[in-house]
Design a protein around this motif. Structure first.
Motif, PDB file in Angstrom:
ATOM      1  N   GLN A  99       6.491  -8.977   9.329  1.00 46.47           N
ATOM      2  CA  GLN A  99       5.159  -8.550   8.938  1.00 46.47           C
ATOM      3  C   GLN A  99       4.740  -9.284   7.677  1.00 46.47           C
ATOM      4  OE1 GLN A  99       6.100  -4.047   9.330  1.00 46.47           O
ATOM      5  NE2 GLN A  99       3.882  -4.173   9.650  1.00 46.47           N
ATOM      6  N   TYR A 100       3.427  -9.385   7.503  1.00 49.10           N
ATOM      7  CA  TYR A 100       2.891 -10.093   6.348  1.00 49.10           C
ATOM      8  C   TYR A 100       2.042  -9.123   5.536  1.00 49.10           C
ATOM      9  CZ  TYR A 100       4.250 -13.978   9.339  1.00 49.10           C
ATOM     10  OH  TYR A 100       4.960 -14.813  10.153  1.00 49.10           O
ATOM     11  N   VAL A 101       2.234  -9.151   4.236  1.00 52.09           N
ATOM     12  CA  VAL A 101       1.533  -8.226   3.355  1.00 52.09           C
ATOM     13  C   VAL A 101       1.053  -8.991   2.125  1.00 52.09           C
ATOM     14  CG1 VAL A 101       2.890  -6.231   4.111  1.00 52.09           C
ATOM     15  CG2 VAL A 101       3.664  -7.579   2.144  1.00 52.09           C
ATOM     16  N   PHE A 102       0.123  -8.366   1.401  1.00 49.06           N
ATOM     17  CA  PHE A 102      -0.235  -8.898   0.079  1.00 49.06           C
ATOM     18  C   PHE A 102      -0.431  -7.725  -0.865  1.00 49.06           C
ATOM     19  CE2 PHE A 102      -4.675  -7.944   1.010  1.00 49.06           C
ATOM     20  CZ  PHE A 102      -5.221  -7.728  -0.247  1.00 49.06           C
ATOM     21  N   LEU A 103      -0.154  -7.988  -2.123  1.00 44.11           N
ATOM     22  CA  LEU A 103      -0.236  -6.978  -3.170  1.00 44.11           C
ATOM     23  C   LEU A 103      -1.505  -7.174  -3.976  1.00 44.11           C
ATOM     24  CD1 LEU A 103       0.847  -4.745  -5.086  1.00 44.11           C
ATOM     25  CD2 LEU A 103       2.110  -6.557  -6.281  1.00 44.11           C
ATOM     26  N   ASN A 104      -2.298  -6.111  -4.056  1.00 44.34           N
ATOM     27  CA  ASN A 104      -3.465  -6.114  -4.945  1.00 44.34           C
ATOM     28  C   ASN A 104      -2.989  -5.596  -6.295  1.00 44.34           C
ATOM     29  OD1 ASN A 104      -5.903  -5.885  -6.246  1.00 44.34           O
ATOM     30  ND2 ASN A 104      -6.970  -4.944  -4.522  1.00 44.34           N
ATOM     31  N   SER A 105      -2.750  -6.525  -7.212  1.00 49.87           N
ATOM     32  CA  SER A 105      -2.160  -6.140  -8.494  1.00 49.87           C
ATOM     33  C   SER A 105      -3.100  -5.297  -9.346  1.00 49.87           C
ATOM     34  CB  SER A 105      -1.750  -7.400  -9.276  1.00 49.87           C
ATOM     35  OG  SER A 105      -2.870  -8.245  -9.485  1.00 49.87           O
ATOM     36  N   GLY A 106      -4.388  -5.255  -8.989  1.00 45.74           N
ATOM     37  CA  GLY A 106      -5.326  -4.453  -9.772  1.00 45.74           C
ATOM     38  C   GLY A 106      -5.205  -2.965  -9.519  1.00 45.74           C
ATOM     39  N   ASN A 107      -4.916  -2.562  -8.260  1.00 44.13           N
ATOM     40  CA  ASN A 107      -4.787  -1.138  -7.944  1.00 44.13           C
ATOM     41  C   ASN A 107      -3.420  -0.765  -7.393  1.00 44.13           C
ATOM     42  OD1 ASN A 107      -4.884  -2.264  -5.396  1.00 44.13           O
ATOM     43  ND2 ASN A 107      -6.941  -1.523  -4.929  1.00 44.13           N
ATOM     44  N   PHE A 108      -2.441  -1.705  -7.422  1.00 42.01           N
ATOM     45  CA  PHE A 108      -1.049  -1.481  -7.013  1.00 42.01           C
ATOM     46  C   PHE A 108      -0.925  -1.075  -5.544  1.00 42.01           C
ATOM     47  CE2 PHE A 108      -1.143   0.375 -11.509  1.00 42.01           C
ATOM     48  CZ  PHE A 108      -1.104  -0.875 -12.090  1.00 42.01           C
ATOM     49  N   LYS A 109      -1.845  -1.534  -4.704  1.00 39.59           N
ATOM     50  CA  LYS A 109      -1.809  -1.190  -3.286  1.00 39.59           C
ATOM     51  C   LYS A 109      -1.333  -2.381  -2.469  1.00 39.59           C
ATOM     52  CE  LYS A 109      -5.465   2.310  -3.500  1.00 39.59           C
ATOM     53  NZ  LYS A 109      -6.814   2.722  -3.015  1.00 39.59           N
ATOM     54  N   LEU A 110      -0.708  -2.063  -1.323  1.00 40.22           N
ATOM     55  CA  LEU A 110      -0.160  -3.076  -0.430  1.00 40.22           C
ATOM     56  C   LEU A 110      -0.959  -3.058   0.869  1.00 40.22           C
ATOM     57  CD1 LEU A 110       2.247  -5.002  -0.900  1.00 40.22           C
ATOM     58  CD2 LEU A 110       3.610  -3.517   0.581  1.00 40.22           C
ATOM     59  N   TYR A 111      -1.357  -4.248   1.336  1.00 44.08           N
ATOM     60  CA  TYR A 111      -2.175  -4.377   2.533  1.00 44.08           C
ATOM     61  C   TYR A 111      -1.452  -5.241   3.556  1.00 44.08           C
ATOM     62  CZ  TYR A 111      -5.914  -2.737  -0.547  1.00 44.08           C
ATOM     63  OH  TYR A 111      -6.668  -2.003  -1.421  1.00 44.08           O
ATOM     64  N   GLU A 112      -1.616  -4.880   4.815  1.00 48.96           N
ATOM     65  CA  GLU A 112      -1.046  -5.689   5.891  1.00 48.96           C
ATOM     66  C   GLU A 112      -2.052  -6.758   6.296  1.00 48.96           C
ATOM     67  OE1 GLU A 112       0.902  -5.256  10.376  1.00 48.96           O
ATOM     68  OE2 GLU A 112      -0.107  -3.549   9.424  1.00 48.96           O
ATOM     69  N   VAL A 113      -1.587  -7.990   6.440  1.00 41.32           N
ATOM     70  CA  VAL A 113      -2.423  -9.114   6.846  1.00 41.32           C
ATOM     71  C   VAL A 113      -1.676  -9.895   7.920  1.00 41.32           C
ATOM     72  CG1 VAL A 113      -3.536  -9.311   4.589  1.00 41.32           C
ATOM     73  CG2 VAL A 113      -1.465 -10.615   5.044  1.00 41.32           C
TER      74      VAL A 113
END
Length: 395
Positions: A99-113
């Motif tokens: 799986q591929y994810v990215f981290l939004n360092s501004g709100n500490f949330k992880l999203y699947e891409v």
């Protein structure tokens, strides 16, 4: 002295054959004034590049929002504050596909891409360790942790090692990212261009008609008429025009139509002064006296003889008024006196982005860049028109 003279045989000379057509031959084609203006403007590269940018911006503002499924008002709080470029990480669970994810360092949330950078959705943390300041996500037997004990937040595996990075990817779902309410920044940017450019062009046209008429009448009639009319202009000019606009916006309430009325009602004074000056210099010309002798009416003299000869300065002034109107509209929207929500203009986009400047600077970059580039383009185009329309530079 005669012994040093050179003697040339007569057979070395021959008369030039000149026909009737050769006598009328002109080495270069004769150009009219406006043909010469067009050629000189075409050779001005900054002005032509600015014109191309303005045309592209207008077409993008009109047709751009039609070419996407996003709208300027749709909200998705799960996808709020997504950047336009992010770093993609790969997970390697033993019992499934990666799986591929990215981290939004501004709100500490992880999203699947996906691997190409298209956002698939927001991932839910398995648990949150508030003591260690970590969010733990499970991918089969593998764990990934968002560690925000030190900023900026980082993504590590269960052993504390950095997660496997695939490099930076462009956001394929929202090309310019999203704002604090999950709205697409690109669509709002294009829609904001519609609002800002419409306000600027309409206000400039209002300034054109009022300023040309007012200045033309004052300059042509002169005397007491000119004195009274120009004293009114001076009274208006004593107070900063921006303050006039603010006061009128307070009276009319904020809105699209109100800001057009506010800008158009006071920004015509510069146009009136320029037209008046041109009229004072042209009304004593011989062709005006000839028109009066032939019985031409005042209206005909103004519309057929005087105003066409002042079109050069008028066009330059009109071109330079547009960036001023864009700036005023953006400033009004920035301080809350512009268009109403959820409508977007470059000023409202800038005002919204200032609140999240430190965490998400890209939200301010796009509207600020649009305002700056548009003002530069109109100023370069105005300078090019001024040089092209100057008859003293005509070759």
């Amino acid at each position: 002295m005669d012994q040093h003279k050179m003697t040339i045989p007569a057979d070395k000379w021959a008369p030039i054959d000149r026909g009737a057509q050769d006598a009328e031959f002109i080495a270069a084609p004769s150009l009219t004034y406006w043909q010469d203006v067009r050629q000189r403007l075409w050779r001005n590269r900054p002005a032509m590049a600015s014109l191309a940018f303005i045309i592209f911006l207008i077409l993008a503002a009109i047709f751009g929002p039609m070419m996407t499924h996003h709208t300027y008002y749709d909200q998705d709080l799960k996808l709020s504050n997504i950047p336009p470029i992010f770093e993609v990480y790969q997970t390697s669970p033993e019992d499934g596909e990666p799986q591929y994810v990215f981290l939004n360092s501004g709100n500490f949330k992880l999203y699947e891409v996906n691997e190409g950078g298209e956002i698939l959705g927001l991932l839910r943390a398995k648990r949150k360790d508030l003591m260690k300041k970590q969010h733990i996500y499970a991918f089969g037997e593998e764990e990934l942790r968002v560690d925000y004990s030190q900023l900026p937040a980082t993504l590590v595996d269960g052993d504390g090692n950095p997660a496997t990075s695939l490099g930076l990817k462009w956001n394929q779902t929202n090309w310019f990212g999203t704002d604090s309410l999950g709205r697409d920044v690109l669509v709002r940017q294009l829609y904001g261009a519609r609002i800002s450019l419409t306000v600027a062009f309409v206000a400039a046209l209002v300034n054109f008609f009022i300023g040309v008429f007012y200045g033309g009448v004052a300059g042509y009639f002169g005397g007491n008429v000119d004195n009274v009319m120009m004293r009114i202009v001076e009274i208006i000019s004593t107070i900063p025009l921006t303050l006039y606009v603010i006061l009128m916006m307070v009276v009319f309430q904020s809105g699209f139509l109100s800001i057009i009325i506010a800008i158009g009602s006071v920004f015509w004074v510069d146009m009136a002064r320029i037209v008046r000056g041109q009229m004072l210099s042209l009304k004593n010309q011989d062709y005006v006296a000839a028109a009066k002798t032939m019985g031409a009416s005042t209206k005909r003299i103004l519309t057929r003889h005087l105003l066409p000869n002042t079109m050069g300065p008028i066009l330059v002034t009109l071109t330079l008024l547009i960036p001023s109107a864009i700036f005023i509209e953006s400033f009004m929207s920035f301080i809350g006196l512009g268009v109403s929500v959820p409508m977007a203009s470059w000023g409202t986009l800038t005002a919204e982005a200032v609140e999240t400047l430190r965490a998400y600077p890209h939200q301010l970059f796009f509207p600020a860049a649009a305002i700056s580039l548009t003002m530069f383009a109109f100023n370069f185009l105005g300078d090019g028109l001024r040089d092209a329309l100057d008859p003293r530079l005509r070759k």
